[in-house]
Design an enzyme around this catalytic site. Structure first.
Site, PDB file in Angstrom:
ATOM      1  N   CYS A 117      21.066  68.966  11.016  1.00  0.00           N
ATOM      2  CA  CYS A 117      20.349  68.949   9.734  1.00  0.00           C
ATOM      3  C   CYS A 117      21.139  69.616   8.615  1.00  0.00           C
ATOM      4  O   CYS A 117      20.805  69.462   7.441  1.00  0.00           O
ATOM      5  CB  CYS A 117      18.984  69.598   9.900  1.00  0.00           C
ATOM      6  SG  CYS A 117      17.973  68.681  11.068  1.00  0.00           S
ATOM      7  N   HIS A 257      16.140  71.423   3.148  1.00  0.00           N
ATOM      8  CA  HIS A 257      16.068  70.418   4.209  1.00  0.00           C
ATOM      9  C   HIS A 257      14.596  70.224   4.564  1.00  0.00           C
ATOM     10  O   HIS A 257      13.828  71.192   4.652  1.00  0.00           O
ATOM     11  CB  HIS A 257      16.862  70.906   5.422  1.00  0.00           C
ATOM     12  CG  HIS A 257      16.595  70.114   6.648  1.00  0.00           C
ATOM     13  ND1 HIS A 257      16.753  68.748   6.686  1.00  0.00           N
ATOM     14  CD2 HIS A 257      16.147  70.474   7.883  1.00  0.00           C
ATOM     15  CE1 HIS A 257      16.419  68.306   7.885  1.00  0.00           C
ATOM     16  NE2 HIS A 257      16.049  69.334   8.630  1.00  0.00           N
ATOM     17  N   ASN A 287      11.388  64.011   8.908  1.00  0.00           N
ATOM     18  CA  ASN A 287      12.704  64.659   8.938  1.00  0.00           C
ATOM     19  C   ASN A 287      13.770  63.598   9.214  1.00  0.00           C
ATOM     20  O   ASN A 287      13.855  63.081  10.325  1.00  0.00           O
ATOM     21  CB  ASN A 287      12.689  65.731  10.035  1.00  0.00           C
ATOM     22  CG  ASN A 287      13.994  66.503  10.121  1.00  0.00           C
ATOM     23  OD1 ASN A 287      15.003  66.115   9.528  1.00  0.00           O
ATOM     24  ND2 ASN A 287      13.976  67.581  10.882  1.00  0.00           N
TER      25      ASN A 287
END
Ligand code: UT7
Length: 332
Positions: A117, A257, A287
Site C-alpha cells: 500500500c 492511503h 482499498n
C-alpha cells in the site's frame, strides 16, 4: 525560484472498472452484512475487473493513456514509467514493460516497485529524485492493482476490503517553489508475514499443495495492522510537517492511503486536522492498494489550488509506510 529542479505533478490519470461489487452482493457470498462493513471500514462498494483477459497492466495502460491525453503529449516523450503494484500480471516481466508496450513509449524504460500500500509513495519519491537529477524530464508514476486476483472470497475478514483500480501522475521539472518538497519513507520487516501473500514466490513456489492451502491469497492480521497503520501514518505525517515548519492549520489537504475509514479518521484527528481537509473516497472503491492515493488526487484535482500544502501518507504490507509533502503546482 531555485536553480536545482524539483519534480512537480503536471498531469493525472485514472482507471476504475465498471463493475460495482456492493455490500449487498458480498452478503450473498460470505457471512457478513452491510451494517458491519460500513461501520467497521466505511466501504459501501468496490470496483472489480471482471474480464478474465484483462489485469493490472491493462488498468495501468488506461491510466497512462489518460495522463498523455490530459497533458497533450506523445508517448515518445516519456523517459520512464514506474509502476507500483503487488498484483503484477506476471512475476516478470515488469508491469511497466507491458504498459510501455501498450502506449508505445519508445524512448522510455521502466520498472515495478513492490511496497504494497506504500508502493505509490515509494515510486513517487523515486520518480521525483530522477527528475531532480536533471537527467529525466517526464516520468510517469502509476499505482495499479487488481486486488480481486489475490483475494479469497471465502474469507470475510479480507474480501470485504479490497477493490481493483489504477491511477497515476506525470512528474516534470520545475524551478518554481512548488512540487515534491520532502519525503520520509520507512520499512520494518519484523512482522512481514502479518500482511502477506505467502504462495507463488521462490519460498513457496506454486504447486498443488500451495494452491490447496490457499497460499496464493492475501493474508492479514487485521487488528495488528490497524493499530500499526494508525500510529505510523500519524507519526510520519507529523514528522514531515514539523521538519517543514507546517502546522495543522497550514496543511490544506491530507491524502491518506484508503485502507479503512476508521484508520483515516483517527490519523487525521492525531494530526489535528479538520475533517474537511482529509480526502476520503474509500466508500466507493474500497482499498485499491497502490492506487488509492493517486485516485484521491485525481478525484480532488479541481479543488486543489496552486500553492496548496498537501501531505500524502501510507501504511502497508512489509510493513512499509511514509509521508510526502507536496506544494501543489497546478496541472498543465
Ligand atoms: O492497506 C493495507 C493495510 N491494511 C489495513 O490497514 C487494514 C487494517 N485492518 C482493518 O481494517 C480491520 O482490522 C478489519 C476491517 C480487517 C477488521 O475489522 P476489525 O474491527 O479489526 O474486526 P476484527 O478482526 O477485530 O473482528 C471483530 C469481529 C470478529 O467477531 P468476534 O470474534 O468478535 O465474534 C470477526 O469474526 O467481527 C467479525 N468479522 C466480521 N463480521 C461481519 C470480521 N469480518 C467480518 C465481516 N462481517 N466481514
Amino acid at each position: 525560484m531555485s536553480d536545482k529542479p524539483k519534480a512537480t505533478i503536471t498531469a493525472l490519470g485514472h482507471y476504475v472498472p465498471d463493475y460495482r461489487l456492493t455490500n449487498a452482493e458480498l452478503e450473498t457470498i460470505v457471512d457478513t452484512n452491510d451494517e458491519w462493513i460500513r461501520s467497521r471500514t466505511g466501504i459501501s462498494e468496490r470496483r472489480i475487473l471482471k474480464d478474465p483477459d484483462k489485469a493490472t497492466a491493462f488498468m495501468g495502460g488506461e491510466v497512462a493513456k489518460e495522463i498523455l491525453k490530459n497533458r497533450g503529449i506523445e508517448a515518445s516523450e516519456i523517459d520512464c514509467i514506474i509502476v507500483a503494484t503487488v498484483t503484477a500480471d506476471y512475476l516478470f516481466p515488469a508491469t511497466a514493460c507491458l504498459i510501455q508496450r501498450e502506449i508505445k513509449a519508445t524512448n522510455a524504460y521502466g520498472f515495478d516497485v513492490s511496497a504494497a500500500c506504500s508502493g505509490f509513495l515509494y515510486a513517487l519519491t523515486t520518480g521525483s529524485m530522477m527528475i531532480e537529477s536533471g537527467r529525466y524530464k517526464k516520468v510517469m508514476v502509476i499505482g495499479t492493482d487488481k486486488m480481486s486476483s489475490i483475494v479469497d472470497y471465502t474469507d470475510r475478514a479480507t474480501c470485504i476490503i479490497f477493490g481493483d483500480g489504477g491511477a497515476g501522475v506525470l512528474l516534470e521539472p520545475t524551478t518554481e517553489d512548488h512540487g515534491i518538497i520532502d519525503a520520509i519513507q520507512r520499512c520494518d520487516g519484523t512482522e512481514a508475514e502479518l500482511l502477506c501473500q505467502p504462495g507463488g514466490g521462490s519460498l513457496n513456489p506454486a504447486s498443488e499443495e500451495t494452491v490447496k492451502a490457499g497460499m496464493h491469497y492475501l493474508k492479514q492480521e487485521g487488528r495488528v495492522v490497524f493499530k500499526k497503520a494508525t500510529e505510523s501514518m500519524a507519526a510520519v505525517s507529523l514528522e514531515i510537517m514539523e521538519r517543514n515548519g507546517l502546522t495543522n492549520d497550514d496543511v490544506d489537504w491530507f491524502v491518506p492511503h484508503q485502507a479503512n475509514e476508521r484508520i483515516i479518521t483517527a490519523t487525521g484527528s492525531r494530526m489535528g486536522l479538520d475533517p474537511s481537509k482529509v480526502m476520503l473516497n474509500i466508500s466507493r472503491y474500497g482499498n485499491t492498494t497502490a492506487a488509492t492515493i493517486p485516485l484521491c488526487l485525481y478525484e480532488w484535482k479541481d479543488k486543489l489550488k496552486k500553492g496548496d500544502d498537501v501531505i500524502l501518507a501510507s501504511f502497508g504490507g512489509g510493513f512499509t509506510w511514509g509521508s510526502i509533502y507536496v506544494k501543489w503546482g497546478g496541472l498543465k
